[in-house]
Scaffold this active site. Structure first.
Site, PDB file in Angstrom:
ATOM      1  N   GLY A 155     -13.523  -7.677   8.090  1.00 56.51           N
ATOM      2  CA  GLY A 155     -14.658  -7.085   9.069  1.00 56.51           C
ATOM      3  C   GLY A 155     -13.447  -6.915  10.433  1.00 56.51           C
ATOM      4  O   GLY A 155     -12.187  -6.940  10.053  1.00 56.51           O
ATOM      5  N   SER A 156     -13.984  -7.318  11.283  1.00 54.00           N
ATOM      6  CA  SER A 156     -13.464  -7.220  12.499  1.00 54.00           C
ATOM      7  C   SER A 156     -12.796  -8.541  12.772  1.00 54.00           C
ATOM      8  O   SER A 156     -13.368  -9.893  12.103  1.00 54.00           O
ATOM      9  CB  SER A 156     -14.968  -7.043  13.446  1.00 54.00           C
ATOM     10  OG  SER A 156     -15.456  -7.885  13.868  1.00 54.00           O
TER      11      SER A 156
ATOM     12  N   GLY B 214     -15.952 -10.650  14.562  1.00 52.93           N
ATOM     13  CA  GLY B 214     -16.375 -11.181  14.305  1.00 52.93           C
ATOM     14  C   GLY B 214     -16.153 -11.955  12.936  1.00 52.93           C
ATOM     15  O   GLY B 214     -16.725 -13.224  12.289  1.00 52.93           O
ATOM     16  N   GLY B 215     -15.223 -11.890  12.047  1.00 51.85           N
ATOM     17  CA  GLY B 215     -14.433 -12.993  11.190  1.00 51.85           C
ATOM     18  C   GLY B 215     -13.831 -14.466  12.069  1.00 51.85           C
ATOM     19  O   GLY B 215     -14.505 -15.001  11.093  1.00 51.85           O
TER      20      GLY B 215
ATOM     21  N   GLU C 190     -10.100 -11.147   6.456  1.00 48.70           N
ATOM     22  CA  GLU C 190      -9.214  -9.592   6.659  1.00 48.70           C
ATOM     23  C   GLU C 190      -9.867  -9.025   7.883  1.00 48.70           C
ATOM     24  O   GLU C 190     -10.525  -8.662   7.633  1.00 48.70           O
ATOM     25  CB  GLU C 190      -8.742  -9.415   5.104  1.00 48.70           C
ATOM     26  CG  GLU C 190      -7.947  -8.007   5.725  1.00 48.70           C
ATOM     27  CD  GLU C 190      -7.706  -7.109   4.636  1.00 48.70           C
ATOM     28  OE1 GLU C 190      -8.963  -5.700   4.662  1.00 48.70           O
ATOM     29  OE2 GLU C 190      -8.236  -7.550   3.142  1.00 48.70           O
TER      30      GLU C 190
ATOM     31  N   CYS D  55      -8.124  -0.690   5.883  1.00 49.49           N
ATOM     32  CA  CYS D  55      -7.277  -1.193   6.416  1.00 49.49           C
ATOM     33  C   CYS D  55      -5.878  -1.848   6.199  1.00 49.49           C
ATOM     34  O   CYS D  55      -5.196  -2.215   7.728  1.00 49.49           O
ATOM     35  CB  CYS D  55      -8.020  -2.886   5.426  1.00 49.49           C
ATOM     36  SG  CYS D  55      -8.186  -3.542   3.946  1.00 49.49           S
TER      37      CYS D  55
ATOM     38  N   GLU E 227      -6.471  -2.734  16.569  1.00 43.49           N
ATOM     39  CA  GLU E 227      -6.523  -2.146  15.297  1.00 43.49           C
ATOM     40  C   GLU E 227      -7.749  -1.776  15.860  1.00 43.49           C
ATOM     41  O   GLU E 227      -8.674  -1.915  16.359  1.00 43.49           O
ATOM     42  CB  GLU E 227      -7.083  -3.099  14.277  1.00 43.49           C
ATOM     43  CG  GLU E 227      -7.385  -1.273  13.106  1.00 43.49           C
ATOM     44  CD  GLU E 227      -7.850  -2.707  12.604  1.00 43.49           C
ATOM     45  OE1 GLU E 227      -8.106  -1.929  11.152  1.00 43.49           O
ATOM     46  OE2 GLU E 227      -8.541  -3.937  11.921  1.00 43.49           O
TER      47      GLU E 227
END
Length: 301
Positions: free
Chosen positions: A35-36, A39-40, A59, A96, A185
């Site tokens: 995820g982002s 958030g990660g 990731e 990704c 990203e």
């Protein structure tokens, strides 16, 4: 949640408190996440702050740069540009390993690459993204590029609702290295071309990238010396380095590494794809001088 010999549970929820509750539950012993970055990183910190910390295999983000070396660009730059457009927009760019940045020299060969990529992207119709939140994040990422004087638009399209249309921008190496946001990203079909003045600037740019899942070299035989200069840099930056291809395809194989230095992942020694991925959720145990009758059956002579 009970321990059992094989349990799969799907929890529906669109809010962060669902993930927060899961990673803090005492029966959760390890976490894999895609995820982002924001958030990660928040979940990673929660895992580390538990009374008994647990491993978090996150990731979080990657722009997966491609480097077009001079001989390859001169011989087949247009073909590589068209191929890049296909990889960039596959699945609405929601891979990704999406190659979001292409590095190519200034001059006619680089111009041909950019022109072919733009023409191919123009033919791609808007695609539906997975969620409303992902679509909004893509639109916000595009707006971040539109509001910068350091980039020039090559192809700009509007995206509405949950649809995403491709966008392409261009900048130079000096501008890229001075603006950290250009290396963040944008999850979706948005590409950035970074033009370099020559081999030295290409190597300098490679050193300026953060951790990546992949890095790609497009090269011909005459590019081998420059490739030798880049490879020691790229193998420190990415978990997978490939030549003359596009990284969106990830094969489940013994040799696959789907991870990389932070922020591509939070654990550069792990992979989330391939046979080694199971090691994320195993704990090694050494049995020293135990009689054979006490050993697990698969270790007995």
């Amino acid at each position: 949640m009970q321990h059992a010999g094989g349990v799969f549970s799907l929890i529906q929820g669109g809010k962060r408190d669902v993930g927060t509750s899961l990673v803090q539950h005492p029966q959760i012993r390890a976490v894999g996440f895609t995820g982002s970055l924001g958030g990660g990183r928040a979940l990673f910190d929660l895992c580390a702050q538990r009374p008994e910390p647990i491993p978090f295999f996150g990731e979080l983000g990657s722009v997966n740069p491609m480097f077009l070396l001079p001989e390859a660009a001169a011989a087949r730059g247009a073909a590589i540009g068209a191929g890049w457009a296909g990889s960039l927009t596959m699945g609405a760019g929601q891979f990704c390993t999406n190659p979001g940045i292409a590095v190519v020299g200034a001059g006619p060969a680089g111009d041909a690459f950019v022109k072919a990529a733009a023409e191919a992207l123009e033919q791609v119709a808007p695609q539906v993204m997975l969620t409303d939140g992902i679509a909004r994040a893509y639109q916000d990422g595009k707006a971040r590029f539109d509001g910068r004087n350091t980039v020039q638009p090559v192809l700009v399209t509007a995206s509405e609702g949950r649809t995403a249309a491709p966008n392409l921008y261009e900048t130079d190496a000096a501008s890229y290295l001075q603006d950290h946001a250009l290396g963040e990203e944008v999850f979706g079909p948005l590409g950035l071309v970074v033009r370099v003045s020559g081999a030295d600037e290409m190597e300098t740019l490679a050193k300026g990238f953060e951790g990546q899942l992949t890095a790609t070299i497009h090269m011909d035989d005459g590019d081998i010396d420059l490739a030798r200069r880049l490879l020691p840099v790229l193998e420190q930056k990415a978990g997978r380095v490939l030549a003359n291809g596009f990284p969106t395809g990830v094969e489940v194989a013994d040799s696959m590494v789907h991870g990389g230095p932070y922020p591509a992942s939070t654990n550069f020694g792990a992979t989330s794809v391939g046979t080694m991925s199971i090691r994320r959720f195993l704990r090694p145990v050494c049995f020293q001088n135990l009689p054979e009758a006490l050993l697990p059956e698969d270790l007995r002579g």
